[in-house]
Design a protein around this motif. Structure first.
Motif, short mmCIF file in Angstrom:
data_model
loop_
_atom_site.label_atom_id
_atom_site.label_comp_id
_atom_site.label_asym_id
_atom_site.label_seq_id
_atom_site.Cartn_x
_atom_site.Cartn_y
_atom_site.Cartn_z
N TYR A 203 26.62 24.96 38.18
CA TYR A 203 26.69 26.40 38.47
C TYR A 203 28.07 26.81 38.99
O TYR A 203 28.43 27.98 38.92
N LEU A 204 28.81 25.89 39.53
CA LEU A 204 30.07 26.22 40.19
C LEU A 204 31.11 26.83 39.25
O LEU A 204 31.79 27.79 39.63
N PRO A 205 31.28 26.34 38.03
CA PRO A 205 32.26 26.98 37.14
C PRO A 205 31.93 28.45 36.87
O PRO A 205 32.83 29.27 36.71
N HIS A 206 30.64 28.78 36.84
CA HIS A 206 30.25 30.17 36.62
C HIS A 206 30.69 31.03 37.81
O HIS A 206 31.19 32.15 37.62
N LEU A 207 30.51 30.52 39.01
CA LEU A 207 30.98 31.23 40.21
C LEU A 207 32.50 31.37 40.20
O LEU A 207 33.04 32.44 40.50
N GLN A 208 33.16 30.30 39.85
CA GLN A 208 34.62 30.31 39.82
C GLN A 208 35.14 31.31 38.78
O GLN A 208 36.06 32.09 39.06
N ASN A 209 34.55 31.31 37.59
CA ASN A 209 34.97 32.25 36.55
C ASN A 209 34.74 33.69 36.97
O ASN A 209 35.58 34.57 36.72
N ALA A 210 33.59 33.96 37.59
CA ALA A 210 33.29 35.32 38.03
C ALA A 210 34.28 35.77 39.09
O ALA A 210 34.76 36.92 39.07
N ALA A 211 34.63 34.88 40.01
CA ALA A 211 35.60 35.23 41.06
C ALA A 211 36.98 35.49 40.46
O ALA A 211 37.67 36.42 40.87
N HIS A 212 37.37 34.70 39.47
CA HIS A 212 38.67 34.92 38.82
C HIS A 212 38.68 36.23 38.04
O HIS A 212 39.70 36.94 38.05
N ARG A 213 37.58 36.56 37.39
CA ARG A 213 37.50 37.85 36.70
C ARG A 213 37.61 39.00 37.69
O ARG A 213 38.31 39.99 37.44
N ALA A 214 36.93 38.86 38.83
CA ALA A 214 37.00 39.90 39.86
C ALA A 214 38.41 40.02 40.41
O ALA A 214 38.89 41.13 40.68
N LEU A 215 39.10 38.90 40.57
CA LEU A 215 40.49 38.95 41.03
C LEU A 215 41.37 39.68 40.01
O LEU A 215 42.29 40.40 40.40
N GLY A 216 41.08 39.51 38.74
CA GLY A 216 41.81 40.25 37.71
C GLY A 216 41.62 41.75 37.85
O GLY A 216 42.58 42.52 37.71
N VAL A 217 40.40 42.16 38.15
CA VAL A 217 40.13 43.58 38.37
C VAL A 217 40.90 44.07 39.59
O VAL A 217 41.51 45.15 39.57
N VAL A 218 40.89 43.28 40.65
CA VAL A 218 41.62 43.65 41.87
C VAL A 218 43.11 43.79 41.58
O VAL A 218 43.75 44.74 42.05
N GLU A 219 43.66 42.87 40.81
CA GLU A 219 45.09 42.94 40.48
C GLU A 219 45.40 44.20 39.66
O GLU A 219 46.43 44.86 39.90
N ARG A 220 44.52 44.55 38.73
CA ARG A 220 44.74 45.78 37.95
C ARG A 220 44.64 47.02 38.83
O ARG A 220 45.43 47.95 38.69
N LEU A 221 43.67 47.03 39.74
CA LEU A 221 43.55 48.16 40.67
C LEU A 221 44.78 48.27 41.56
O LEU A 221 45.30 49.35 41.80
N SER A 222 45.24 47.13 42.02
CA SER A 222 46.42 47.11 42.89
C SER A 222 47.64 47.62 42.14
O SER A 222 48.43 48.41 42.67
N ALA A 223 47.79 47.18 40.89
CA ALA A 223 48.95 47.61 40.11
C ALA A 223 48.88 49.10 39.79
O ALA A 223 49.90 49.80 39.85
N SER A 224 47.69 49.60 39.48
CA SER A 224 47.58 51.02 39.16
C SER A 224 47.73 51.88 40.41
O SER A 224 48.23 52.99 40.35
N GLY A 225 47.33 51.35 41.57
CA GLY A 225 47.48 52.10 42.81
C GLY A 225 48.92 52.17 43.27
O GLY A 225 49.31 53.08 44.00
N ALA A 226 49.74 51.23 42.83
CA ALA A 226 51.15 51.21 43.23
C ALA A 226 51.99 52.19 42.44
O ALA A 226 53.11 52.48 42.81
#
Length: 75
Positions: free
Chosen positions: A51-74
């Motif tokens: 199950y751990l790779p699924h958690l890791q992949n989901a967290a990395h996808r969420a980090l990608g969203v955060v990075e896009r939000l951060s870039a658009s907010g800047a």
């Protein structure tokens, strides 16, 4: 003149987005660290470790969203 100027409102929104993305990024980093710790601890239990790779992949996808939000907010 009690009204907030649109530029001031935009600056406040950008600050809130920056704070939120920073906090979320930190939380996701903690999740990824704990996934790594669990991977070490569950080495003897491959069914649970599957199950751990699924958690890791989901967290990395969420980090990608955060990075896009951060870039658009800047902008």
């Amino acid at each position: 003149m009690g009204a907030t100027e649109p530029a001031d409102e935009l600056a406040l929104l950008r600050a809130e987005v920056a704070d939120g993305t920073h906090d979320l990024s930190n939380a996701l980093g903690a999740i990824l660290n704990y996934v790594a710790f669990l991977a070490e601890d569950l080495g003897d239990n491959p069914a649970a470790a599957d199950y751990l790779p699924h958690l890791q992949n989901a967290a990395h996808r969420a980090l990608g969203v955060v990075e896009r939000l951060s870039a658009s907010g800047a902008r």
